[in-house]
Design a protein around this motif. Structure first.
Motif: not given
Length: 400
Positions: A33-41, A43-44, A53-55, A127-132
């Motif tokens: 559930l967490f990774l699913s929410q991380l994925s949605k955040s 991708l948008k 590579d991040l996408m 930096d973007i990953f850590l922020r999300i």
């Protein structure tokens, strides 16, 4: 938790409380559930969309993809008795931006508490990953993820890092052979489970007879995919091709190479800019290659950023920064003879993967680890270098 500066890690990371936290079961519903929410955040996020590579990582974390692996690769008879080993320390490579994130989810979905040493080089993707990550884990439902996973930056010779190595239950090291040797030599718990990913090389196999009949749009798409496999990380990834194998039954090698190179240069003009220091490094590399093969190398320069190279001693070389070993093949049966001892990934274009596999089976002393379409070289999965990382980083509890 995030300790993005060395001084913060040294001063604030409390390993004693971290080690007391509980492990979870492998592929638990909460983790999915967490990774699913991380994925949605991811991708948008408009900033994330600037980095393929991040996408790609965001797509990998989708719930459907996770469940597909769980259904296909995990033992259904184990049930809920597969757990993390404890604390897993991940040492990410310095030059591949998103590798650390894949290593993290390998340990996370195995049920471990994770300490992830970030690359020393700064990348905007990180930096973007850590922020999300911080945004998603600040919600009450995912506080457990924040508590059990720490991203750190430290000097390789940090005594605090060395002490961690001596205490963890699992160690995953990505990097060159020298990095692997360094961490192998450090003191560890007798029960520590160690996983190493040393230097590897990879190649791209292209069907010249197929390419010369392709449309301009298809060739541009091919070049885009090839760019993502190679130039996006300056061929530093072990799965990025350093050699191109031009296959033709009809002597179309040169024609296909010319067509491909012209279209690739168009792609590079739009997407790639080589730093001045990299240009110097590239020239130095060529001189080093000459020394390695005890002679000279043949260079064919299609542009400042696209060079083809050949040498009788090509198997000793792993070029980067837009330099590729170039070899012609007229008989696919000869494909295995071109592989180097540490060959990992073969990307391909214009073939059926089953035809390639047929050529390799029963004809090589050690099979390569991956055969994937061009554009998929950097797509890391839970199975890497032939290892099922979920089963590797977790253990089964015998409960009768």
């Amino acid at each position: 938790m995030q300790f993005e500066e060395e001084k913060i890690f040294e001063a604030a990371f409390d390993s004693s409380s971290f080690f007391k936290l509980s492990v979870t079961s492998a592929f638990s519903e909460d983790c999915i559930l967490f990774l699913s929410q991380l994925s949605k955040s991811i991708l948008k996020d408009k900033d994330a969309r600037q980095f393929p590579d991040l996408m790609t990582f965001g797509y990998f974390c989708r719930k459907a993809n996770l469940l597909k692996f769980k259904d296909g690769q995990l033992d259904k008879d184990i049930g809920d008795t597969q757990f993390g080993r404890g604390v897993c320390l991940h040492i990410a490579p310095a030059n591949i931006p998103m590798n650390f994130a894949y290593s993290f989810i390998m340990g996370f979905m195995s049920g471990n508490k994770n300490i992830i040493r970030l690359p020393s080089k700064r990348f905007p993707q990180i930096d973007i990953f850590l922020r999300i990550f911080e945004f998603v884990t600040n919600t009450h439902a995912f506080n457990f993820v924040k508590e059990r996973n720490s991203f750190i930056r430290s000097d390789r010779n940090s005594q605090k890092l060395i002490d961690l190595v001596s205490k963890v239950d699992a160690l995953v090291v990505w990097g060159g052979d020298s990095t692997v040797k360094t961490f192998r030599a450090l003191e560890k718990k007798v029960s520590c489970f160690e996983v190493y990913f040393p230097d590897r090389v990879s190649s791209f196999l292209i069907n010249c007879d197929f390419l010369i009949d392709e449309s301009a749009d298809n060739i541009l798409k091919l070049c885009e995919n090839f760019y993502n496999d190679t130039y996006l990380v300056d061929q530093n990834a072990c799965s990025s091709p350093s050699m191109i194998l031009w296959y033709s039954k009809n002597d179309n090698h040169l024609l296909a190479r010319t067509i491909f190179s012209n279209y690739l240069n168009k792609t590079l003009e739009k997407k790639y800019e080589m730093e001045s220091i990299s240009r110097i490094e590239k020239d130095i590399d060529v001189m080093r290659y000459c020394n390695l093969v005890d002679g000279s190398v043949e260079l064919d320069k299609y542009s400042d950023v696209l060079w083809y190279m050949d040498s009788p001693g090509f198997k000793l070389l792993k070029p980067k920064l837009g330099v590729f070993i170039s070899k012609n093949i007229a008989d696919l049966e000869l494909l295995p003879s071109f592989f180097r001892d540490n060959e990992q990934t073969l990307t391909y274009y214009g073939f059926d993967n089953k035809d390639i596999l047929k050529v390799l089976l029963n004809k090589v002393p050690r099979l390569i680890d991956r055969i994937v379409p061009v554009g998929k070289a950097l797509d890391i999965g839970f199975i890497w270098d032939g290892k099922n990382m979920i089963n590797t980083l977790s253990k089964y509890m015998d409960c009768q």
